[in-house]
Scaffold this motif. Structure first.
Motif, PDB file in Angstrom:
ATOM      1  N   LYS A 250      19.612 -15.449  26.441  1.00  0.00           N
ATOM      2  CA  LYS A 250      19.525 -16.846  25.991  1.00  0.00           C
ATOM      3  C   LYS A 250      20.556 -17.704  26.709  1.00  0.00           C
ATOM      4  O   LYS A 250      20.268 -18.834  27.121  1.00  0.00           O
ATOM      5  CB  LYS A 250      19.742 -16.915  24.482  1.00  0.00           C
ATOM      6  N   LEU A 251      21.763 -17.156  26.887  1.00  0.00           N
ATOM      7  CA  LEU A 251      22.824 -17.908  27.556  1.00  0.00           C
ATOM      8  C   LEU A 251      22.478 -18.139  29.026  1.00  0.00           C
ATOM      9  O   LEU A 251      22.684 -19.243  29.557  1.00  0.00           O
ATOM     10  CB  LEU A 251      24.145 -17.152  27.429  1.00  0.00           C
ATOM     11  N   ALA A 252      21.938 -17.120  29.695  1.00  0.00           N
ATOM     12  CA  ALA A 252      21.580 -17.249  31.118  1.00  0.00           C
ATOM     13  C   ALA A 252      20.513 -18.331  31.304  1.00  0.00           C
ATOM     14  O   ALA A 252      20.558 -19.093  32.278  1.00  0.00           O
ATOM     15  CB  ALA A 252      21.089 -15.912  31.653  1.00  0.00           C
ATOM     16  N   ARG A 253      19.558 -18.410  30.390  1.00  0.00           N
ATOM     17  CA  ARG A 253      18.527 -19.435  30.496  1.00  0.00           C
ATOM     18  C   ARG A 253      19.128 -20.836  30.329  1.00  0.00           C
ATOM     19  O   ARG A 253      18.746 -21.772  31.017  1.00  0.00           O
ATOM     20  CB  ARG A 253      17.454 -19.201  29.435  1.00  0.00           C
ATOM     21  N   LEU A 281      26.935 -34.840  37.691  1.00  0.00           N
ATOM     22  CA  LEU A 281      26.291 -33.601  37.246  1.00  0.00           C
ATOM     23  C   LEU A 281      26.041 -32.714  38.452  1.00  0.00           C
ATOM     24  O   LEU A 281      25.921 -33.188  39.578  1.00  0.00           O
ATOM     25  CB  LEU A 281      25.003 -33.879  36.485  1.00  0.00           C
ATOM     26  N   SER A 282      25.987 -31.390  38.155  1.00  0.00           N
ATOM     27  CA  SER A 282      25.744 -30.428  39.232  1.00  0.00           C
ATOM     28  C   SER A 282      24.242 -30.252  39.430  1.00  0.00           C
ATOM     29  O   SER A 282      23.447 -30.536  38.527  1.00  0.00           O
ATOM     30  CB  SER A 282      26.388 -29.081  38.900  1.00  0.00           C
ATOM     31  N   ILE A 283      23.892 -29.751  40.579  1.00  0.00           N
ATOM     32  CA  ILE A 283      22.486 -29.437  40.856  1.00  0.00           C
ATOM     33  C   ILE A 283      22.369 -27.903  40.871  1.00  0.00           C
ATOM     34  O   ILE A 283      22.832 -27.234  41.795  1.00  0.00           O
ATOM     35  CB  ILE A 283      22.051 -30.020  42.211  1.00  0.00           C
ATOM     36  N   PRO A 284      21.831 -27.318  39.812  1.00  0.00           N
ATOM     37  CA  PRO A 284      21.837 -25.846  39.670  1.00  0.00           C
ATOM     38  C   PRO A 284      20.808 -25.157  40.569  1.00  0.00           C
ATOM     39  O   PRO A 284      19.737 -24.755  40.106  1.00  0.00           O
ATOM     40  CB  PRO A 284      21.513 -25.635  38.194  1.00  0.00           C
ATOM     41  N   LEU A 285      21.165 -25.020  41.826  1.00  0.00           N
ATOM     42  CA  LEU A 285      20.251 -24.375  42.764  1.00  0.00           C
ATOM     43  C   LEU A 285      20.608 -22.925  43.056  1.00  0.00           C
ATOM     44  O   LEU A 285      19.734 -22.058  43.163  1.00  0.00           O
ATOM     45  CB  LEU A 285      20.221 -25.177  44.072  1.00  0.00           C
ATOM     46  N   TRP A 286      21.902 -22.619  43.231  1.00  0.00           N
ATOM     47  CA  TRP A 286      22.299 -21.303  43.752  1.00  0.00           C
ATOM     48  C   TRP A 286      23.073 -20.431  42.746  1.00  0.00           C
ATOM     49  O   TRP A 286      22.907 -19.221  42.734  1.00  0.00           O
ATOM     50  CB  TRP A 286      23.177 -21.481  45.010  1.00  0.00           C
ATOM     51  N   ASN A 287      23.909 -21.048  41.938  1.00  0.00           N
ATOM     52  CA  ASN A 287      24.867 -20.271  41.151  1.00  0.00           C
ATOM     53  C   ASN A 287      24.193 -19.299  40.179  1.00  0.00           C
ATOM     54  O   ASN A 287      24.678 -18.188  39.964  1.00  0.00           O
ATOM     55  CB  ASN A 287      25.793 -21.222  40.381  1.00  0.00           C
ATOM     56  N   ASN A 288      23.079 -19.700  39.556  1.00  0.00           N
ATOM     57  CA  ASN A 288      22.437 -18.860  38.539  1.00  0.00           C
ATOM     58  C   ASN A 288      21.192 -18.143  39.051  1.00  0.00           C
ATOM     59  O   ASN A 288      20.387 -17.653  38.264  1.00  0.00           O
ATOM     60  CB  ASN A 288      22.066 -19.716  37.321  1.00  0.00           C
ATOM     61  N   ARG A 289      21.086 -18.095  40.365  1.00  0.00           N
ATOM     62  CA  ARG A 289      19.905 -17.451  40.940  1.00  0.00           C
ATOM     63  C   ARG A 289      19.848 -15.961  40.552  1.00  0.00           C
ATOM     64  O   ARG A 289      20.839 -15.241  40.693  1.00  0.00           O
ATOM     65  CB  ARG A 289      19.950 -17.598  42.464  1.00  0.00           C
ATOM     66  N   ASN A 290      18.713 -15.497  40.037  1.00  0.00           N
ATOM     67  CA  ASN A 290      18.451 -14.101  39.641  1.00  0.00           C
ATOM     68  C   ASN A 290      19.223 -13.656  38.395  1.00  0.00           C
ATOM     69  O   ASN A 290      19.065 -12.508  37.956  1.00  0.00           O
ATOM     70  CB  ASN A 290      18.764 -13.121  40.777  1.00  0.00           C
ATOM     71  N   LYS A 291      20.041 -14.538  37.803  1.00  0.00           N
ATOM     72  CA  LYS A 291      20.815 -14.120  36.627  1.00  0.00           C
ATOM     73  C   LYS A 291      19.928 -13.946  35.396  1.00  0.00           C
ATOM     74  O   LYS A 291      20.156 -13.078  34.572  1.00  0.00           O
ATOM     75  CB  LYS A 291      21.931 -15.124  36.354  1.00  0.00           C
ATOM     76  N   LYS A 293      16.726 -12.996  35.499  1.00  0.00           N
ATOM     77  CA  LYS A 293      16.010 -11.727  35.723  1.00  0.00           C
ATOM     78  C   LYS A 293      16.905 -10.532  35.401  1.00  0.00           C
ATOM     79  O   LYS A 293      16.461  -9.547  34.802  1.00  0.00           O
ATOM     80  CB  LYS A 293      15.542 -11.654  37.176  1.00  0.00           C
ATOM     81  N   SER A 294      18.171 -10.622  35.819  1.00  0.00           N
ATOM     82  CA  SER A 294      19.116  -9.543  35.527  1.00  0.00           C
ATOM     83  C   SER A 294      19.316  -9.374  34.027  1.00  0.00           C
ATOM     84  O   SER A 294      19.345  -8.244  33.513  1.00  0.00           O
ATOM     85  CB  SER A 294      20.463  -9.845  36.202  1.00  0.00           C
ATOM     86  N   LEU A 299      18.340  -6.404  28.858  1.00  0.00           N
ATOM     87  CA  LEU A 299      17.787  -6.371  27.506  1.00  0.00           C
ATOM     88  C   LEU A 299      16.740  -5.273  27.383  1.00  0.00           C
ATOM     89  O   LEU A 299      16.715  -4.524  26.395  1.00  0.00           O
ATOM     90  CB  LEU A 299      17.169  -7.729  27.163  1.00  0.00           C
ATOM     91  N   SER A 300      15.875  -5.152  28.389  1.00  0.00           N
ATOM     92  CA  SER A 300      14.847  -4.108  28.370  1.00  0.00           C
ATOM     93  C   SER A 300      15.479  -2.721  28.322  1.00  0.00           C
ATOM     94  O   SER A 300      15.035  -1.834  27.581  1.00  0.00           O
ATOM     95  CB  SER A 300      13.956  -4.240  29.600  1.00  0.00           C
ATOM     96  N   PHE A 301      16.558  -2.543  29.130  1.00  0.00           N
ATOM     97  CA  PHE A 301      17.260  -1.257  29.118  1.00  0.00           C
ATOM     98  C   PHE A 301      17.873  -0.976  27.755  1.00  0.00           C
ATOM     99  O   PHE A 301      17.769   0.146  27.227  1.00  0.00           O
ATOM    100  CB  PHE A 301      18.347  -1.256  30.196  1.00  0.00           C
TER     101      PHE A 301
END
Length: 394
Positions: A250-253, A281-291, A293-294, A299-301
């Motif tokens: 939830k936090l990553a989203r 404001l920041s433009i969230p393009l790179w910092n949270n990439r794939n986070k 999905k991780s 959670l699945s594990f």
């Protein structure tokens, strides 16, 4: 005079009551929980970790920047500028992170409870060993007394010429063997008390019990398992890790939302100045990439791991419960057969009357001793196995 006497009696009575309350297994386990060095250190460690978790949701420090530009070719006054700003993540992120921190704090608490259970379980197993050794020691002392009586009887018969030197020597050796058994029992007890002293932070413990006070009944298997699911920190820990992984997702989203900045800006040149509010404001393009999905994978594990670990614990629990029932049945059969019999007295009487030789007496006596010792060993194992099955109650 009477007041002093009454006061002294009250103190003695209070001391006796306090000792009685703490000398039992539960009282001793409470002492060990308070005094155990490892648990003390872990409590301090967890206290620091919780404070560190709390600090992870603080706002970043405000930023103050200034420009003063006197150099270069210009016909106006020197240029000055300063700016005070505060940046922060999107407001919903802080609320979600607070919930995550609460989950992580609960995880630290479960970590402590799991360690506490492990230490108290070890202490209880050692306490049950000491109680069994106290019971065994009382039995061996009684056997030693009887062996001494048999040796003295053999000596008397030898002096009367009614038995040979070989029979006398056998009786003496049997007496000496029992002396060694009593010494061994004392050494084993001292070693167990040393272990308990270590678990109690180096403080001495007194274990006076020489019999088990609780009964051997167990609740129904399903009832015990339901209690373990809700009370055992080992099982709760897996579910807590799953809840933490869910909160991290939830936090990553939410961290995909832009960071914000607010501040005050001042600019001055050529006698003129401008001031006002600053926003960005920041433009969230790179910092949270794939986070995200991780976080989903984690959670699945955790969900799969909770199911697998719960099944492993249940299988072990079921094996312990079945072993307990089988051992209890065998123990009750031994108990019904051996208790109430007076075989040792009958054998000694027959030997004293000359109806059997010492060799026959000793062989028969050893048979009953081994059977009774097996029953005592089964009794100790039952109490230790019961403690293991009900460890979630510690």
């Amino acid at each position: 005079m009477y007041k002093k006497t009454a006061f002294a009696l009250c103190v003695c009575l209070w001391s006796y009551i306090s000792f009685a309350q703490t000398s039992g297994i539960k009282g001793i386990l409470q002492q060990i929980e308070q005094n155990n060095s490892e648990l003390k250190a872990l409590r301090e460690y967890i206290k620091g970790q919780k404070l560190q978790l709390k600090s992870s949701n603080n706002l970043p420090d405000p930023q103050l920047g200034a420009y003063y530009l006197p150099f270069g070719e210009h016909t106006t006054s020197d240029y000055t500028e300063f700016q005070l700003s505060q940046s922060f993540e999107f407001p919903t992120v802080y609320g979600l992170r607070n919930k995550l921190i609460d989950r992580q704090k609960d995880g630290l608490t479960l970590e402590y409870e799991s360690k506490r259970q492990k230490i108290l379980m070890e202490a209880e197993q050692n306490l049950l060993e000491v109680i069994a050794l106290n019971k065994r020691n009382a039995l061996e002392l009684n056997r030693l007394k009887q062996a001494k009586t048999v040796f003295e009887q053999s000596k008397e018969l030898f002096n009367k010429g009614q038995t040979g030197i070989l029979e006398l020597n056998k009786a003496k050796v049997a007496w000496m063997q029992l002396q060694f058994v009593v010494q061994q029992t004392e050494v084993q007890k001292r070693n167990k008390l040393l272990k308990l002293k270590s678990l109690n932070g180096g403080k001495e413990l007194v274990v006076l019990e020489s019999s088990f006070t609780e009964d051997l009944d167990l609740p129904q298997k399903e009832s015990i398992w339901r209690d373990r699911l809700s009370g055992d920190p080992e099982l709760r820990y897996f579910r807590q890790e799953e809840a933490i992984a869910e909160q991290k997702l939830k936090l990553a989203r939410n961290k995909l939302l832009p960071d914000l900045s607010l501040g005050y800006n001042y600019q001055g040149v050529s006698g003129n100045n401008y001031s006002g509010f600053y926003g960005g404001l920041s433009i969230p393009l790179w910092n949270n990439r794939n986070k995200v999905k991780s976080a989903k994978s984690q959670l699945s594990f955790r969900q799969s791991n909770t199911n697998v670990q719960t099944q492993i614990v249940y299988t072990s629990f079921e094996e312990q419960f079945n072993n307990y029932q089988a051992l209890l049945k065998k123990y009750l059969e031994y108990q019904a057969t051996l208790e109430g019999l007076d075989n040792e007295s009958l054998l000694f009487k027959a030997y004293k009357l000359g109806e059997i030789s010492f060799t026959e007496y000793y062989i028969e006596l050893q048979f009953f001793h081994e059977a009774y010792d097996s029953m005592l060993e089964m009794e100790k194992q039952l109490y230790q196995l019961k403690a293991t099955i009900l460890k979630h109650q510690l």
